[in-house]
Scaffold this active site. Structure first.
Site, PDB file in Angstrom:
ATOM      1  N   ASN A   1      -7.933  -1.647 -11.382  1.00 18.77           N
ATOM      2  CA  ASN A   1      -9.350  -1.991 -11.542  1.00 18.77           C
ATOM      3  C   ASN A   1      -9.534  -3.250 -12.392  1.00 18.77           C
ATOM      4  O   ASN A   1     -10.434  -4.042 -12.154  1.00 18.77           O
ATOM      5  CB  ASN A   1     -10.099  -0.822 -12.203  1.00 18.77           C
TER       6      ASN A   1
ATOM      7  N   GLU B   1      -4.920  -5.283   4.652  1.00 21.41           N
ATOM      8  CA  GLU B   1      -4.973  -4.037   3.901  1.00 21.41           C
ATOM      9  C   GLU B   1      -6.422  -3.591   3.680  1.00 21.41           C
ATOM     10  O   GLU B   1      -6.716  -2.433   3.532  1.00 21.41           O
ATOM     11  CB  GLU B   1      -4.261  -4.215   2.559  1.00 21.41           C
TER      12      GLU B   1
ATOM     13  N   SER C   1       5.903   3.637  -1.063  1.00 18.71           N
ATOM     14  CA  SER C   1       5.497   4.830  -0.297  1.00 18.71           C
ATOM     15  C   SER C   1       6.367   4.969   0.936  1.00 18.71           C
ATOM     16  O   SER C   1       6.660   3.973   1.604  1.00 18.71           O
ATOM     17  CB  SER C   1       4.048   4.714   0.162  1.00 18.71           C
TER      18      SER C   1
ATOM     19  N   GLN D   1       6.699  -0.914   2.253  1.00 19.65           N
ATOM     20  CA  GLN D   1       6.304  -2.206   1.701  1.00 19.65           C
ATOM     21  C   GLN D   1       7.023  -2.468   0.384  1.00 19.65           C
ATOM     22  O   GLN D   1       6.883  -1.669  -0.547  1.00 19.65           O
ATOM     23  CB  GLN D   1       4.785  -2.198   1.470  1.00 19.65           C
ATOM     24  N   GLY D   2       7.783  -3.529   0.283  1.00 23.39           N
ATOM     25  CA  GLY D   2       8.535  -3.844  -0.936  1.00 23.39           C
ATOM     26  C   GLY D   2       7.931  -5.004  -1.706  1.00 23.39           C
ATOM     27  O   GLY D   2       8.415  -6.135  -1.627  1.00 23.39           O
ATOM     28  N   TYR D   3       6.878  -4.714  -2.432  1.00 22.14           N
ATOM     29  CA  TYR D   3       6.249  -5.755  -3.267  1.00 22.14           C
ATOM     30  C   TYR D   3       6.543  -5.506  -4.751  1.00 22.14           C
ATOM     31  O   TYR D   3       7.187  -6.287  -5.410  1.00 22.14           O
ATOM     32  CB  TYR D   3       4.738  -5.777  -3.048  1.00 22.14           C
ATOM     33  N   SER D   4       6.014  -4.392  -5.288  1.00 22.87           N
ATOM     34  CA  SER D   4       6.093  -4.155  -6.736  1.00 22.87           C
ATOM     35  C   SER D   4       7.530  -4.011  -7.197  1.00 22.87           C
ATOM     36  O   SER D   4       8.392  -3.512  -6.470  1.00 22.87           O
ATOM     37  CB  SER D   4       5.352  -2.871  -7.106  1.00 22.87           C
TER      38      SER D   4
END
Lengths: 399, 347
Positions: A377, A251, A168, A131-134
């Site tokens: 959080n 998710e 990941s 997954q390429g988000y951040s």
């Protein structure tokens, strides 16, 4: 309200439990209890072979519709599947990003061509996803994506350049789904596209990030003029944020149940250690273990309530889902502290050099990431307050 | 009543602080992880030259004749830089134990410790393993009701890996040749005092470690931008830091009070030490938790220095008596028959 499983469901339970017992042996025996969060660097090849064994048995993508190769299991049966999977100590799934995130997104938003091209590899366990988000500048501020995608008319391809981070399984993956800026003049969540990009090409470089555990599960991924077929954008240019947010709903879906069973395994291990080393005689430890047990049960009941809401369509999923990440991440971090207190002075000592952590020590360190990734959080509390309760938005600068 | 430190104590702290912060950098600590012993003779010689190895050695044995109260601020500075060398152990545990044993052994070893020529370590059963046994020239080891003195040729060592790569821990087997130097009640008293000294040293270092993590995080959250502003401007981030600040400030007084009690051999020193260790280690653990959180995912990497301090805090919290041990000691004191806890029993 009916909080029990049907006879048919119990039959299903016998079936999956038996299959796992028959297959989680031989070459796969060593994978028991391995490859979960904090341990994902272990046995990647063997775990992919296991993924394919699951596929042969028809045990991947159990909740997907049959037309896409799934088993179309009911929510109850998915619950049972994840319970039995964890109970057997079956390994962390290398295919979970494809099965839980990429696949459902393609099913919901993808073209027929994309479905035909990508879904079979996910179901078969032959193609893995990341997954390429951040990005370095886009963490909590996820919309601040700088990776660019420009369409090269001559080549008929999207050309992608930029850097993703905390990815990941990137080094094991065949494909990456990512968001990139299709409109170079846009800011925030406007002007993004959602792309399906092959990892095995000259313009993609993966560098592992060493974590405080001394091991690497996360990576940096550099895209330098990487190519992506014109047909591999999901939705239209500019729709990327909408697609990405749709995915976040998956998710928090049924895969949470598998995670909870893993938590149960960890808690069981803490309880066993407390019995063994006498910590169970300490009334403070007993109370903390009882509290952890009760809170884990709360998570399970709520996950099932949330999921049955989804299947019954009473529309209550969204707000309940907002709470879940904050609750489980905080619970898990406390479990790490509890585990170390149960270990006592021995918690300082590693089983082996160089820097090999025991499962509980690795858990204690890894849970520090739980309250950060997938929305910290602090971000979760903002979301609960702003989207759940409808409170005014926090001032967030000009970006 | 005066909780302040003297001008001299503060000046000494300042000069030691300057030295340690210049010399003991995170880069140097990481380099020490790669070396065999994890220790540097050159650095130890510099610490000796500054008078630090002899701080608590009596003047008659070539030291400065200072007390635990004089050393406590320096132990905080050792914590602040996560000093791998066994300085706190030397000044707060080994030297007082040698002084307690006295006689020929003390006469022989104290001047060498003060001069930086020899290292002495103390191994208590409470700790299971012995810190820095691999570089010790003399080991004082508790075995049941006796205290033994052994030289390196009289022991065999088995290395144990610590969660803090800077800590070097050993299981020590003693050959028959080493004879007890103290036994019975006297040995028990020395062991008990050594445990209190060790716990005080851990507590003081925990204060320094917590402060370091706070300083790093205040700086990081001022630099790191999200949503177009420094993340430190968000209340959710500020409150994390403020919560540590409260816990940390309120842990300082108990630690200083415990150092005073030890230095003046007060009857309730053990109680004060337990309180200090609990307060300081709780502050350091909270600092570790919240500082990783405000660093975001960067705080979870090996590359960012935060884990150097977090892991030392984790280790120290569980050595020289863990939280359960020290809470039990406080509890026993409170529930003891005839315990006097009210007015007149503050100190």
């Amino acid at each position: 309200m009916k909080v029990s499983f049907s006879e048919e469901d119990e039959h299903f339970r016998t079936e999956i439990a038996g299959w796992l017992q028959d297959n989680l042996r031989g070459e796969f025996e060593k994978l028991r209890y391995r490859g979960g969060p904090g341990d994902e660097h272990m046995y990647p090849q063997e775990r992919q072979a296991w993924e394919q064994r699951l596929a042969e048995g028809g045990w991947t993508c159990v909740g997907w519709p049959q037309e896409y190769g799934g088993r179309a299991c009911s929510i109850e049966q998915q619950v049972i599947f994840f319970e039995e999977y964890a109970r057997a100590g079956a390994p962390g799934r290398v295919g979970h990003i494809g099965e839980g995130l990429a696949g459902p997104t393609i099913i919901a938003f993808g073209s027929d061509e994309q479905k035909a091209k990508y879904l079979p590899g996910i179901v078969a366990g032959t193609q893995l996803w990341c997954q390429g988000y951040s990005e370095p500048g886009a963490g909590s501020d996820l919309a601040n994506v700088k990776t660019r995608a420009r369409f090269d008319e001559a080549r008929g391809k999207w050309i992608i350049s930029g850097q993703k981070v905390w990815t990941s399984l990137a080094h094991e993956s065949d494909y990456c789904f990512l968001i990139a800026r299709t409109d170079p003049d846009s800011v925030a969540h406007k002007g993004l596209g959602f792309f399906l990009v092959a990892m095995d090409q000259p313009g993609v470089e993966v560098r592992p990030i060493v974590q405080i555990t001394g091991t690497s599960e996360f990576n940096e991924v550099f895209f330098d003029e990487a190519e992506c077929d014109a047909a591999d954008i999901v939705g239209a240019p500019g729709d990327g944020w909408k697609v990405a947010m749709g995915l976040l709903g998956f998710e928090r879906g049924v895969s949470t149940l598998g995670q909870q069973m893993q938590f149960q395994n960890e808690l069981d291990q803490v309880v066993a250690l407390a019995r063994e080393n006498g910590a169970a005689a300490d009334p403070v430890i007993r109370q903390r273990i009882a509290k952890a047990h009760a809170e884990l049960k709360i998570m399970r009941y709520n996950a099932m309530r949330m999921l049955s809401g989804q299947s019954g369509g009473d529309g209550s999923l969204q707000k309940e889902a907002l709470i879940y990440k904050l609750y489980w991440a905080s619970w898990h971090r406390s479990l790490g502290e509890l585990a170390m207190d149960v270990m006592g002075p021995e918690c300082e000592i590693l089983p082996a050099a160089p820097y090999e952590l025991s499962r509980l020590q690795a858990m204690y360190l890894f849970v520090r990431a739980d309250t950060i990734y997938g929305g910290t959080n602090q971000i979760q509390r903002n979301i609960i307050a702003e989207r759940g309760l409808g409170m005014p938005k926090e001032p967030r600068g000009n970006a | 009543m005066d909780f302040t430190f003297t001008e001299d104590q503060l000046l000494f702290q300042e000069s030691v602080r300057d030295f340690l912060r210049n010399e003991v950098t995170p880069e140097r600590i990481r380099a020490s992880w790669e070396s065999d012993s994890g220790r540097e003779d050159a650095l130890w010689a510099q610490l000796a030259e500054l008078g630090l190895t002899g701080m608590t050695v009596p003047e008659s044995s070539g030291g400065l004749g200072m007390s635990a109260l004089d050393f406590v601020l320096l132990a905080q500075e050792c914590g602040y830089v996560a000093l791998p060398e066994p300085l706190v152990h030397t000044a707060l545990v080994a030297v007082p134990a040698l002084c307690d044993i006295g006689g020929e052994l003390a006469e022989q070893w104290l001047p060498r410790v003060a001069a930086g020529e020899a290292k002495v370590v103390v191994g208590l059963e409470q700790n299971m393993l012995v810190e820095d046994a691999h570089v010790a020239d003399l080991l004082l080891l508790q075995r049941g009701a006796a205290l033994l003195a052994a030289t390196p040729d009289q022991v065999s060592l088995r290395h144990n890996e610590s969660v803090d790569p800077s800590r070097k821990l050993y299981a020590v087997d003693i050959d028959a040749a080493a004879a007890p130097v103290v036994e019975g009640e006297q040995a028990q008293r020395i062991v008990a005092r050594a445990l209190d000294h060790g716990a005080l040293g851990s507590a003081a270092q925990a204060l320094g470690l917590a402060q370091r993590m706070v300083d790093m995080s205040v700086q990081y959250t001022a630099e790191r931008q999200q949503f177009g502003v420094p993340i430190g401007s968000f209340q959710a981030v500020k409150h994390h830091m403020a919560n540590i600040a409260v816990r940390l400030e309120y842990a300082r007084a108990p630690v200083h009070r415990a150092a005073y009690a030890i230095a003046h051999e007060r009857a309730n020193a053990a109680l004060a030490v337990s309180h200090a260790k609990l307060a300081a280690c709780e502050a350091a653990n909270l600092a570790a938790k919240n500082c990783i959180q405000v660093h975001g995912a960067m705080g979870y990497t090996w590359e960012v220095d935060l884990h150097i301090f977090m892991k030392k805090a984790w280790a120290l919290a569980n050595t020289w008596g863990d939280a359960g041990y020290h809470k039990a000691r406080v509890g026993e004191r409170i529930f003891a028959d005839g315990a006097v806890l009210g007015a007149g029993a503050t100190f």
